[in-house]
Design an enzyme around this catalytic site. Structure first.
Site, mmCIF file in Angstrom:
data_model
loop_
_atom_site.group_PDB
_atom_site.id
_atom_site.type_symbol
_atom_site.label_atom_id
_atom_site.label_comp_id
_atom_site.label_asym_id
_atom_site.label_seq_id
_atom_site.Cartn_x
_atom_site.Cartn_y
_atom_site.Cartn_z
ATOM 1 N N GLU A 175 3.722 3.949 6.005
ATOM 2 C CA GLU A 175 2.674 3.257 5.908
ATOM 3 C C GLU A 175 1.779 4.218 5.141
ATOM 4 O O GLU A 175 1.798 5.527 5.125
ATOM 5 C CB GLU A 175 2.109 2.883 7.266
ATOM 6 C CG GLU A 175 2.251 1.553 7.777
ATOM 7 C CD GLU A 175 1.276 0.448 6.935
ATOM 8 O OE1 GLU A 175 0.994 0.698 5.738
ATOM 9 O OE2 GLU A 175 0.912 -0.659 7.548
ATOM 10 N N ASP A 176 1.017 3.358 4.227
ATOM 11 C CA ASP A 176 -0.191 4.297 3.614
ATOM 12 C C ASP A 176 -1.295 4.828 4.458
ATOM 13 O O ASP A 176 -1.662 5.685 4.324
ATOM 14 C CB ASP A 176 -0.873 3.214 2.539
ATOM 15 C CG ASP A 176 -1.052 1.907 3.040
ATOM 16 O OD1 ASP A 176 -1.092 1.800 4.349
ATOM 17 O OD2 ASP A 176 -1.739 1.278 2.154
ATOM 18 N N ASP A 235 -5.459 2.133 10.684
ATOM 19 C CA ASP A 235 -6.808 2.035 10.739
ATOM 20 C C ASP A 235 -7.049 1.682 12.154
ATOM 21 O O ASP A 235 -7.022 2.514 12.927
ATOM 22 C CB ASP A 235 -7.383 1.078 9.716
ATOM 23 C CG ASP A 235 -9.009 0.868 9.681
ATOM 24 O OD1 ASP A 235 -9.511 1.257 10.603
ATOM 25 O OD2 ASP A 235 -9.256 0.229 8.776
ATOM 26 N N GLY A 286 0.854 -1.292 -0.020
ATOM 27 C CA GLY A 286 -0.007 -0.161 -0.056
ATOM 28 C C GLY A 286 0.879 1.238 0.001
ATOM 29 O O GLY A 286 0.353 2.371 -0.738
ATOM 30 N N ARG A 293 -4.981 0.569 -6.748
ATOM 31 C CA ARG A 293 -3.823 1.361 -6.191
ATOM 32 C C ARG A 293 -3.197 2.265 -7.125
ATOM 33 O O ARG A 293 -2.522 3.064 -6.756
ATOM 34 C CB ARG A 293 -2.735 -0.144 -6.181
ATOM 35 C CG ARG A 293 -2.887 -0.989 -5.205
ATOM 36 C CD ARG A 293 -1.864 -1.813 -4.857
ATOM 37 N NE ARG A 293 -2.068 -3.026 -4.254
ATOM 38 C CZ ARG A 293 -2.391 -3.236 -2.799
ATOM 39 N NH1 ARG A 293 -2.285 -2.007 -1.883
ATOM 40 N NH2 ARG A 293 -2.464 -4.491 -2.362
ATOM 41 N N LYS A 338 -7.061 6.910 10.560
ATOM 42 C CA LYS A 338 -8.659 7.062 11.013
ATOM 43 C C LYS A 338 -8.679 6.981 12.433
ATOM 44 O O LYS A 338 -8.839 5.859 13.233
ATOM 45 C CB LYS A 338 -9.048 5.737 10.407
ATOM 46 C CG LYS A 338 -9.360 5.580 8.699
ATOM 47 C CD LYS A 338 -10.126 4.264 8.518
ATOM 48 C CE LYS A 338 -10.093 4.095 7.058
ATOM 49 N NZ LYS A 338 -10.491 2.701 6.670
ATOM 50 N N PHE A 347 -14.180 3.355 3.951
ATOM 51 C CA PHE A 347 -13.379 2.515 3.273
ATOM 52 C C PHE A 347 -12.927 3.261 1.997
ATOM 53 O O PHE A 347 -13.776 3.975 1.566
ATOM 54 C CB PHE A 347 -13.940 1.129 2.811
ATOM 55 C CG PHE A 347 -12.863 0.351 2.231
ATOM 56 C CD1 PHE A 347 -11.897 -0.343 2.847
ATOM 57 C CD2 PHE A 347 -12.788 0.072 0.783
ATOM 58 C CE1 PHE A 347 -10.934 -1.157 2.106
ATOM 59 C CE2 PHE A 347 -11.767 -0.595 0.237
ATOM 60 C CZ PHE A 347 -10.654 -1.167 0.684
ATOM 61 N N ASP A 393 -5.952 -0.305 -2.075
ATOM 62 C CA ASP A 393 -6.898 -1.202 -2.977
ATOM 63 C C ASP A 393 -7.884 -1.784 -2.383
ATOM 64 O O ASP A 393 -8.178 -1.897 -1.257
ATOM 65 C CB ASP A 393 -5.885 -2.486 -3.372
ATOM 66 C CG ASP A 393 -5.906 -3.289 -2.363
ATOM 67 O OD1 ASP A 393 -5.168 -3.218 -1.117
ATOM 68 O OD2 ASP A 393 -6.293 -4.589 -2.646
HETATM 69 P P1 IMP Z 1 -4.811 -1.822 10.606
HETATM 70 O O1 IMP Z 1 -4.048 -2.777 11.098
HETATM 71 O O2 IMP Z 1 -6.563 -2.090 11.036
HETATM 72 O O3 IMP Z 1 -4.237 -0.577 11.048
HETATM 73 O O4 IMP Z 1 -4.899 -1.735 9.108
HETATM 74 C C1 IMP Z 1 -3.803 -1.601 8.492
HETATM 75 C C2 IMP Z 1 -3.845 -1.731 7.082
HETATM 76 O O5 IMP Z 1 -5.013 -2.102 6.420
HETATM 77 C C3 IMP Z 1 -3.084 -0.915 6.003
HETATM 78 O O6 IMP Z 1 -1.858 -0.892 5.853
HETATM 79 C C4 IMP Z 1 -3.920 -0.796 4.812
HETATM 80 O O7 IMP Z 1 -3.150 -1.905 3.983
HETATM 81 C C5 IMP Z 1 -5.222 -1.630 5.230
HETATM 82 N N1 IMP Z 1 -6.360 -0.448 5.204
HETATM 83 C C6 IMP Z 1 -7.048 0.023 6.104
HETATM 84 N N2 IMP Z 1 -7.836 0.860 6.037
HETATM 85 C C7 IMP Z 1 -8.070 0.870 4.675
HETATM 86 C C8 IMP Z 1 -9.014 1.340 3.568
HETATM 87 O O8 IMP Z 1 -9.754 2.125 3.801
HETATM 88 N N3 IMP Z 1 -8.658 1.015 2.336
HETATM 89 C C9 IMP Z 1 -7.746 0.172 2.021
HETATM 90 N N4 IMP Z 1 -7.015 -0.693 2.718
HETATM 91 C C10 IMP Z 1 -7.030 -0.065 3.986
HETATM 92 MG MG MG Z 2 -0.522 -1.195 4.134
#
Ligand code: IMP
Ligand code: MG
Length: 178
Positions: free
Chosen positions: A102-103, A106, A48, A168, A134, A155, A162
């Protein structure tokens, strides 16, 4: 192109390329000020973060090094919260100033796991740079050092992110229409 379809879902533009560019510049400015003379190692989390990292690093003007790791915790539009191993980390991290790129953060589970693995490898200091955050979804309490933009919970796709493989390549960020 204000609305697009990817697989079964419709998306509309949420953050355009110029707003993304300004957010990337603000992260770069802060890193340039904080890391002068420290030769940080940027650790880009694939897939990402590839687009953010590419634009960010063009704006980083201090000496630095770049490496890539891969991990994954997402399937479709829901986080599985299963974080797989870091693949591809072949640099010695001992005594290094590491900036994880990181992208998006969440729930924060993926990054927590990444940081724990890096601290285990004896990096001198590990900081986090994420384009998107977020805050309402975040369930952890560690510090996120560099944030490009805070966004609501929906989302999103584009600019590296993606939906089951698609989106992407988009230069803008799109939000799902529910
Ligand atoms: P976390 O572990 O919940 O913080 O999720 C992190 C990973 O989930 C990120 O590195 C993204 O690859 C993916 N992700 C989280 N939110 C989104 C979204 O809204 N769209 C696409 N990928 C997401
Ligand atoms: Mg990621």
């Amino acid at each position: 192109m204000n609305e697009i379809q990817l697989h079964d879902k419709q998306f509309s533009v949420s953050i355009d390329a110029s707003k993304i560019n300004a957010a990337v510049q603000s992260v770069a400015d802060r890193i340039n000020a904080d890391y002068k003379g420290k030769n940080p190692l940027f650790l880009v989390v694939l897939n990402g973060a590839f687009m953010f990292a590419s634009d960010l690093l063009k704006k980083v003007t201090i000496d630095c090094e770049v490496s890539f790791v891969k991990l994954s915790s997402y399937s479709g539009t829901k986080s599985t919260h299963i974080v797989r191993e870091l693949i591809g980390l072949d640099e010695a991290l001992t005594e290094r100033y590491v900036i994880v790129v990181e992208d998006i953060i969440d729930t924060g589970i993926t990054m927590e796991n990444t940081i724990q693995k890096l601290i285990h490898l004896q990096a001198a200091d590990v900081k986090i740079a994420t384009l998107l955050f977020k805050p309402k979804s975040f369930r952890k309490n560690y510090t996120i050092d560099y944030i490009g933009l805070e966004i609501p919970n929906g989302f999103i796709v584009g600019y590296g992110l993606d939906y089951d493989g698609l989106g992407r390549n988009l230069p803008d960020i799109y939000k799902v229409i529910d």
